[in-house]
Scaffold this motif. Structure first.
Motif, PDB file in Angstrom:
ATOM      1  N   TYR A 107      55.352  72.842 -44.692  1.00  0.00           N
ATOM      2  CA  TYR A 107      56.287  73.215 -43.639  1.00  0.00           C
ATOM      3  C   TYR A 107      57.563  73.791 -44.233  1.00  0.00           C
ATOM      4  O   TYR A 107      58.129  74.756 -43.716  1.00  0.00           O
ATOM      5  CB  TYR A 107      56.612  71.990 -42.786  1.00  0.00           C
ATOM      6  N   ALA A 108      58.020  73.209 -45.353  1.00  0.00           N
ATOM      7  CA  ALA A 108      59.233  73.704 -46.008  1.00  0.00           C
ATOM      8  C   ALA A 108      59.039  75.135 -46.500  1.00  0.00           C
ATOM      9  O   ALA A 108      59.934  75.969 -46.390  1.00  0.00           O
ATOM     10  CB  ALA A 108      59.597  72.787 -47.178  1.00  0.00           C
ATOM     11  N   THR A 109      57.852  75.434 -47.044  1.00  0.00           N
ATOM     12  CA  THR A 109      57.573  76.780 -47.540  1.00  0.00           C
ATOM     13  C   THR A 109      57.613  77.796 -46.401  1.00  0.00           C
ATOM     14  O   THR A 109      58.190  78.882 -46.535  1.00  0.00           O
ATOM     15  CB  THR A 109      56.192  76.829 -48.217  1.00  0.00           C
ATOM     16  N   ARG A 110      57.010  77.437 -45.277  1.00  0.00           N
ATOM     17  CA  ARG A 110      56.929  78.363 -44.149  1.00  0.00           C
ATOM     18  C   ARG A 110      58.283  78.574 -43.478  1.00  0.00           C
ATOM     19  O   ARG A 110      58.478  79.554 -42.760  1.00  0.00           O
ATOM     20  CB  ARG A 110      55.913  77.851 -43.125  1.00  0.00           C
ATOM     21  N   THR A 111      59.212  77.643 -43.664  1.00  0.00           N
ATOM     22  CA  THR A 111      60.505  77.764 -42.976  1.00  0.00           C
ATOM     23  C   THR A 111      61.662  78.088 -43.920  1.00  0.00           C
ATOM     24  O   THR A 111      62.825  77.967 -43.523  1.00  0.00           O
ATOM     25  CB  THR A 111      60.828  76.449 -42.236  1.00  0.00           C
ATOM     26  N   MET A 112      61.362  78.506 -45.143  1.00  0.00           N
ATOM     27  CA  MET A 112      62.423  78.807 -46.110  1.00  0.00           C
ATOM     28  C   MET A 112      63.374  79.888 -45.593  1.00  0.00           C
ATOM     29  O   MET A 112      64.598  79.787 -45.729  1.00  0.00           O
ATOM     30  CB  MET A 112      61.820  79.237 -47.443  1.00  0.00           C
ATOM     31  N   ARG A 113      62.804  80.927 -44.995  1.00  0.00           N
ATOM     32  CA  ARG A 113      63.646  82.031 -44.525  1.00  0.00           C
ATOM     33  C   ARG A 113      64.531  81.606 -43.369  1.00  0.00           C
ATOM     34  O   ARG A 113      65.739  81.867 -43.372  1.00  0.00           O
ATOM     35  CB  ARG A 113      62.764  83.208 -44.123  1.00  0.00           C
ATOM     36  N   TRP A 114      63.937  80.940 -42.375  1.00  0.00           N
ATOM     37  CA  TRP A 114      64.738  80.478 -41.251  1.00  0.00           C
ATOM     38  C   TRP A 114      65.736  79.418 -41.687  1.00  0.00           C
ATOM     39  O   TRP A 114      66.866  79.358 -41.180  1.00  0.00           O
ATOM     40  CB  TRP A 114      63.835  79.946 -40.135  1.00  0.00           C
ATOM     41  N   GLY A 115      65.322  78.578 -42.626  1.00  0.00           N
ATOM     42  CA  GLY A 115      66.233  77.566 -43.143  1.00  0.00           C
ATOM     43  C   GLY A 115      67.432  78.195 -43.810  1.00  0.00           C
ATOM     44  O   GLY A 115      68.566  77.721 -43.662  1.00  0.00           O
ATOM     45  N   GLY A 116      67.197  79.276 -44.546  1.00  0.00           N
ATOM     46  CA  GLY A 116      68.290  79.985 -45.203  1.00  0.00           C
ATOM     47  C   GLY A 116      69.269  80.568 -44.199  1.00  0.00           C
ATOM     48  O   GLY A 116      70.492  80.524 -44.405  1.00  0.00           O
ATOM     49  N   VAL A 117      68.741  81.120 -43.104  1.00  0.00           N
ATOM     50  CA  VAL A 117      69.599  81.673 -42.056  1.00  0.00           C
ATOM     51  C   VAL A 117      70.437  80.573 -41.409  1.00  0.00           C
ATOM     52  O   VAL A 117      71.644  80.733 -41.194  1.00  0.00           O
ATOM     53  CB  VAL A 117      68.753  82.383 -40.977  1.00  0.00           C
ATOM     54  N   ILE A 118      69.792  79.440 -41.106  1.00  0.00           N
ATOM     55  CA  ILE A 118      70.508  78.307 -40.507  1.00  0.00           C
ATOM     56  C   ILE A 118      71.628  77.833 -41.425  1.00  0.00           C
ATOM     57  O   ILE A 118      72.760  77.586 -40.983  1.00  0.00           O
ATOM     58  CB  ILE A 118      69.534  77.144 -40.221  1.00  0.00           C
ATOM     59  N   LEU A 119      71.331  77.715 -42.721  1.00  0.00           N
ATOM     60  CA  LEU A 119      72.339  77.250 -43.676  1.00  0.00           C
ATOM     61  C   LEU A 119      73.475  78.251 -43.825  1.00  0.00           C
ATOM     62  O   LEU A 119      74.636  77.870 -43.975  1.00  0.00           O
ATOM     63  CB  LEU A 119      71.679  76.977 -45.028  1.00  0.00           C
ATOM     64  N   GLY A 120      73.144  79.543 -43.794  1.00  0.00           N
ATOM     65  CA  GLY A 120      74.176  80.568 -43.888  1.00  0.00           C
ATOM     66  C   GLY A 120      75.153  80.487 -42.721  1.00  0.00           C
ATOM     67  O   GLY A 120      76.377  80.550 -42.907  1.00  0.00           O
ATOM     68  N   LEU A 121      74.611  80.331 -41.514  1.00  0.00           N
ATOM     69  CA  LEU A 121      75.456  80.202 -40.324  1.00  0.00           C
ATOM     70  C   LEU A 121      76.264  78.905 -40.369  1.00  0.00           C
ATOM     71  O   LEU A 121      77.432  78.873 -39.972  1.00  0.00           O
ATOM     72  CB  LEU A 121      74.588  80.234 -39.064  1.00  0.00           C
ATOM     73  N   PHE A 122      75.635  77.842 -40.884  1.00  0.00           N
ATOM     74  CA  PHE A 122      76.335  76.561 -40.978  1.00  0.00           C
ATOM     75  C   PHE A 122      77.514  76.634 -41.932  1.00  0.00           C
ATOM     76  O   PHE A 122      78.582  76.071 -41.652  1.00  0.00           O
ATOM     77  CB  PHE A 122      75.374  75.466 -41.446  1.00  0.00           C
ATOM     78  N   ILE A 123      77.342  77.307 -43.062  1.00  0.00           N
ATOM     79  CA  ILE A 123      78.433  77.428 -44.039  1.00  0.00           C
ATOM     80  C   ILE A 123      79.653  78.080 -43.397  1.00  0.00           C
ATOM     81  O   ILE A 123      80.793  77.633 -43.579  1.00  0.00           O
ATOM     82  CB  ILE A 123      77.975  78.240 -45.270  1.00  0.00           C
ATOM     83  N   VAL A 124      79.410  79.137 -42.607  1.00  0.00           N
ATOM     84  CA  VAL A 124      80.512  79.821 -41.921  1.00  0.00           C
ATOM     85  C   VAL A 124      81.214  78.857 -40.961  1.00  0.00           C
ATOM     86  O   VAL A 124      82.445  78.746 -40.951  1.00  0.00           O
ATOM     87  CB  VAL A 124      79.993  81.052 -41.154  1.00  0.00           C
ATOM     88  N   TRP A 125      80.418  78.129 -40.159  1.00  0.00           N
ATOM     89  CA  TRP A 125      80.993  77.175 -39.203  1.00  0.00           C
ATOM     90  C   TRP A 125      81.735  76.057 -39.928  1.00  0.00           C
ATOM     91  O   TRP A 125      82.828  75.658 -39.518  1.00  0.00           O
ATOM     92  CB  TRP A 125      79.879  76.582 -38.334  1.00  0.00           C
ATOM     93  N   HIS A 126      81.168  75.547 -41.002  1.00  0.00           N
ATOM     94  CA  HIS A 126      81.748  74.430 -41.747  1.00  0.00           C
ATOM     95  C   HIS A 126      83.107  74.807 -42.340  1.00  0.00           C
ATOM     96  O   HIS A 126      84.052  74.014 -42.285  1.00  0.00           O
ATOM     97  CB  HIS A 126      80.781  74.033 -42.868  1.00  0.00           C
ATOM     98  N   VAL A 127      83.198  76.010 -42.882  1.00  0.00           N
ATOM     99  CA  VAL A 127      84.467  76.485 -43.445  1.00  0.00           C
ATOM    100  C   VAL A 127      85.507  76.655 -42.341  1.00  0.00           C
ATOM    101  O   VAL A 127      86.672  76.241 -42.479  1.00  0.00           O
ATOM    102  CB  VAL A 127      84.261  77.805 -44.212  1.00  0.00           C
ATOM    103  N   LEU A 128      85.098  77.275 -41.224  1.00  0.00           N
ATOM    104  CA  LEU A 128      86.028  77.492 -40.118  1.00  0.00           C
ATOM    105  C   LEU A 128      86.447  76.178 -39.467  1.00  0.00           C
ATOM    106  O   LEU A 128      87.545  76.086 -38.884  1.00  0.00           O
ATOM    107  CB  LEU A 128      85.385  78.401 -39.058  1.00  0.00           C
TER     108      LEU A 128
END
Length: 223
Positions: A107-128
């Motif tokens: 499941y982790a392999t299949r969701t690596m791309r979506w997971g990366g997008v989620i983490l990218g958006l989270f980093i922006v929110w976390h900093v703000l």
């Protein structure tokens, strides 16, 4: 030579592996620091102030912290760019979907791309939220990180955003650590099981460690 390495698939995977390990080291240190919130406001705020004075008097106030931030930004951007470019190459190489999905793909392999997008958006929110205070709830207090963290996790959406992102982080680390080891030549048949075990342990500990903070606020242990 640098351009040749960058343009190659192996080069991009190596950049992803090295940048991923840099971020992983930061995450371990960040999680340990976050858990200081259980020792009270004084301890947590003192830790946050210490981060700004590391290296003094050789380093000026906040220079070390900004150096860490620059390294992390470079690592995140390099990781994201390489991931995107490798993904585009995969799509060009195989423009049509496979008839059968590989049953061994986790499941982790299949969701690596979506997971990366989620983490990218989270980093922006976390900093703000906790660095600039732009989207912070309850009134951002400069120099009072303990109260800012409690404010964030006193809202249902702050808890949901953070917990979902940390679950995505765990899945990302679980696959990414093992993949980085293979890319950097550390993997082998004899070490494969050990590397997967380390990946699972790291993913579990980091996920649990980060989620422990909002859980502490929600349960009233941290208030």
């Amino acid at each position: 030579m640098a351009r040749t390495v960058w343009d190659s698939t192996v080069g991009k995977k190596t950049v992803m592996a090295v940048s991923g390990l840099i971020m992983l080291l930061y995450l371990v240190a960040h999680m340990i620091g976050n858990l200081k919130i259980y020792f009270g406001a004084g301890e947590f705020n003192h830790y946050a102030h210490w981060l700004r004075t590391v290296g003094e008097p050789f380093m000026h106030y906040e220079w070390t912290l900004w150096l860490i931030r620059v390294v992390l930004v470079v690592a995140v951007v390099a990781h994201a760019v390489c991931a995107y470019q490798l993904s585009r190459r995969d799509l060009k190489a195989r423009p049509t979907k496979y008839v059968h999905t590989r049953p061994r793909a986790s499941y982790a392999t299949r969701t690596m791309r979506w997971g990366g997008v989620i983490l990218g958006l989270f980093i922006v929110w976390h900093v703000l939220d906790l660095t600039t205070g732009t989207v912070h709830s309850g009134g951002f207090q400069e120099g009072h990180p303990y109260q800012n963290v409690v404010d964030t996790f006193s809202t249902w959406y702050g808890d949901v955003i953070y917990i979902v992102a940390m679950l995505a982080l765990g899945l990302h680390i679980r696959h990414g650590f093992w993949s980085a080891a293979q890319t950097l030549g550390a993997g082998s048949r004899t070490r494969d099981r050990a590397l997967k075990t380390v990946a699972n342990v790291l993913a579990t500990l980091l996920t649990a460690g980060f989620i422990a903070v909002p859980v502490g606020v929600m349960t009233g242990v941290v208030s």
